[in-house]
Design an enzyme around this catalytic site. Structure first.
Site, PDB file in Angstrom:
ATOM      1  CE1 TYR A   1     -75.909  13.410  74.590  1.00  0.00           C
ATOM      2  CE2 TYR A   1     -78.257  12.931  74.739  1.00  0.00           C
ATOM      3  CZ  TYR A   1     -77.063  12.892  74.037  1.00  0.00           C
ATOM      4  OH  TYR A   1     -77.038  12.346  72.780  1.00  0.00           O
TER       5      TYR A   1
ATOM      6  CE  LYS B   1     -76.761  15.551  71.724  1.00  0.00           C
ATOM      7  NZ  LYS B   1     -75.934  15.625  70.501  1.00  0.00           N
TER       8      LYS B   1
HETATM    9  P1  NAI Z   1     -68.923   8.309  69.947  1.00  0.00           P
HETATM   10  O1  NAI Z   1     -68.242   8.470  71.260  1.00  0.00           O
HETATM   11  O2  NAI Z   1     -68.910   6.966  69.286  1.00  0.00           O
HETATM   12  O3  NAI Z   1     -68.343   9.401  68.923  1.00  0.00           O
HETATM   13  C1  NAI Z   1     -68.147  10.718  69.327  1.00  0.00           C
HETATM   14  C2  NAI Z   1     -66.829  11.240  68.777  1.00  0.00           C
HETATM   15  O4  NAI Z   1     -66.697  12.620  69.173  1.00  0.00           O
HETATM   16  C3  NAI Z   1     -65.606  10.504  69.317  1.00  0.00           C
HETATM   17  O5  NAI Z   1     -64.764  10.079  68.256  1.00  0.00           O
HETATM   18  C4  NAI Z   1     -64.906  11.540  70.197  1.00  0.00           C
HETATM   19  O6  NAI Z   1     -63.491  11.408  70.242  1.00  0.00           O
HETATM   20  C5  NAI Z   1     -65.341  12.851  69.516  1.00  0.00           C
HETATM   21  N1  NAI Z   1     -65.209  14.012  70.404  1.00  0.00           N
HETATM   22  C6  NAI Z   1     -65.575  14.096  71.710  1.00  0.00           C
HETATM   23  N2  NAI Z   1     -65.261  15.302  72.193  1.00  0.00           N
HETATM   24  C7  NAI Z   1     -64.700  16.014  71.170  1.00  0.00           C
HETATM   25  C8  NAI Z   1     -64.170  17.323  71.061  1.00  0.00           C
HETATM   26  N3  NAI Z   1     -64.131  18.165  72.097  1.00  0.00           N
HETATM   27  N4  NAI Z   1     -63.682  17.716  69.856  1.00  0.00           N
HETATM   28  C9  NAI Z   1     -63.681  16.878  68.799  1.00  0.00           C
HETATM   29  N5  NAI Z   1     -64.162  15.616  68.861  1.00  0.00           N
HETATM   30  C10 NAI Z   1     -64.665  15.184  70.033  1.00  0.00           C
HETATM   31  O7  NAI Z   1     -70.429   8.819  70.168  1.00  0.00           O
HETATM   32  P2  NAI Z   1     -71.751   8.683  69.285  1.00  0.00           P
HETATM   33  O8  NAI Z   1     -72.697   7.839  70.036  1.00  0.00           O
HETATM   34  O9  NAI Z   1     -71.431   8.381  67.878  1.00  0.00           O
HETATM   35  O10 NAI Z   1     -72.287  10.175  69.376  1.00  0.00           O
HETATM   36  C11 NAI Z   1     -72.140  11.093  68.299  1.00  0.00           C
HETATM   37  C12 NAI Z   1     -73.220  12.155  68.416  1.00  0.00           C
HETATM   38  O11 NAI Z   1     -74.502  11.524  68.308  1.00  0.00           O
HETATM   39  C13 NAI Z   1     -73.217  12.887  69.756  1.00  0.00           C
HETATM   40  O12 NAI Z   1     -73.549  14.242  69.552  1.00  0.00           O
HETATM   41  C14 NAI Z   1     -74.329  12.199  70.524  1.00  0.00           C
HETATM   42  O13 NAI Z   1     -74.900  13.040  71.486  1.00  0.00           O
HETATM   43  C15 NAI Z   1     -75.304  11.941  69.390  1.00  0.00           C
HETATM   44  N6  NAI Z   1     -76.313  10.934  69.698  1.00  0.00           N
HETATM   45  C16 NAI Z   1     -75.952   9.659  70.040  1.00  0.00           C
HETATM   46  C17 NAI Z   1     -76.932   8.734  70.359  1.00  0.00           C
HETATM   47  C18 NAI Z   1     -76.610   7.336  70.768  1.00  0.00           C
HETATM   48  O14 NAI Z   1     -77.521   6.646  71.243  1.00  0.00           O
HETATM   49  N7  NAI Z   1     -75.386   6.857  70.596  1.00  0.00           N
HETATM   50  C19 NAI Z   1     -78.363   9.092  70.314  1.00  0.00           C
HETATM   51  C20 NAI Z   1     -78.623  10.455  69.927  1.00  0.00           C
HETATM   52  C21 NAI Z   1     -77.628  11.331  69.626  1.00  0.00           C
END
Ligand code: NAI
Length: 250
Positions: free
Chosen positions: A146, A150
């Site tokens: 991860y 990033k």
């Molecule tokens: P989440 O799991 O709530 O949302 C991620 C979405 O991406 C889900 O709806 C999932 O179905 C979709 N997804 C996964 N694989 C996919 C694919 N191959 N094709 C299309 N859609 C796909 O996760 P969250 O926490 O909202 O994360 C969103 C972004 O934010 C990610 O890139 C994560 O790394 C980043 N992020 C999250 C943080 C956190 O603390 N939650 C902190 C920093 C960055």
């Protein structure tokens, strides 16, 4: 003016919060995700539309982008929020399959989406792209797939800003700190993450809310940020400040 905003990972978390923010501003949002049930439901709630998309598959990316551009209208804004989180691991015990899957979704997915959309925006002389990076872009954490994805997304943001800036396309990233999304909540519920521990690492003493990331991302894609491209903006409740400040040796 109402824009077409394509949000990958738009069915949940940070992507959904971004979609909601653009929809509130009157933009036409297109959610794209693997999770069709949540995607359809949320798109209907936001008055937008939904597309099934696997960001790791070039054919899926090309088909979705072409179908929107040809059938709906030009993609004015692209948000790359599809991503996978990771639990802490040591390299020797970390399955290579999981490593490769995280790279495929987080990095390759963002790359493929930019590769499909940026040239089309450039041909029109306008467009904005937002990548979702992380505090992991700036600091090594024990997440051997991860964290490097990033850092790479932060780097890619600068590379593409350099390539497409002369053609009127701005490409920025946000770097959220620990954000309370469904993906994070499930890790808290399973005991893999300690909310108090994460809160204590930021100078504001709390987790980031998805809508706070959305507010920053919305700004970066708006005309208010017309001179900003190639940046990776922390939205981290002061995590970056605190980890340095609090390790000063007295
Ligand atoms: P989440 O799991 O709530 O949302 C991620 C979405 O991406 C889900 O709806 C999932 O179905 C979709 N997804 C996964 N694989 C996919 C694919 N191959 N094709 C299309 N859609 C796909 O996760 P969250 O926490 O909202 O994360 C969103 C972004 O934010 C990610 O890139 C994560 O790394 C980043 N992020 C999250 C943080 C956190 O603390 N939650 C902190 C920093 C960055």
């Amino acid at each position: 003016m109402s824009r077409h905003v394509l949000v990958t990972g738009g069915a949940s978390g940070i992507g959904l919060a971004l979609a909601r923010r653009f929809a509130q501003a009157g933009d036409r949002v297109i959610l794209a995700d693997l999770n069709d049930t949540a995607g359809e439901t949320m798109a209907a709630e936001l008055g937008g539309s939904y597309r099934h998309l696997d960001v790791t598959e070039e054919a899926s990316v090309e088909a979705v982008v072409a179908a929107i551009e040809d059938g709906v209208g030009p993609i004015d804004v692209l948000i790359n929020s599809a991503g996978l989180l990771q639990n802490a691991a040591q390299t020797e015990n970390f399955p290579l399959e999981e490593h490769d899957r995280i790279w495929a979704v987080n990095y390759r997915g963002s790359y493929l989406m930019c590769r499909a959309c940026a040239p089309r925006m450039a041909a029109r002389g306008a467009g904005a792209i937002l990548n979702i990076a992380s505090i992991n872009s700036f600091t090594p954490l024990p997440l051997p797939a991860y964290t490097p994805t990033k850092a790479a997304i932060g780097s890619l943001t600068g590379v593409l800003a350099g390539e497409f800036g002369p053609k009127g396309v701005r490409i920025n990233a946000v770097a959220p700190g620990f954000t309370l999304t469904p993906a994070m909540q499930s890790r808290i519920d399973s005991g893999d993450r300690d909310p108090a521990g994460m809160e204590g690492l930021s100078t504001l003493g709390r987790l980031v809310k998805p809508e706070e990331v959305a507010a920053a991302g919305f700004f970066l894609c708006s005309d208010a940020a017309s001179a900003i491209t190639g940046v990776n903006l922390p939205v981290d409740c002061g995590y970056m400040a605190a980890i340095s400040y609090n390790t000063y040796p007295s």
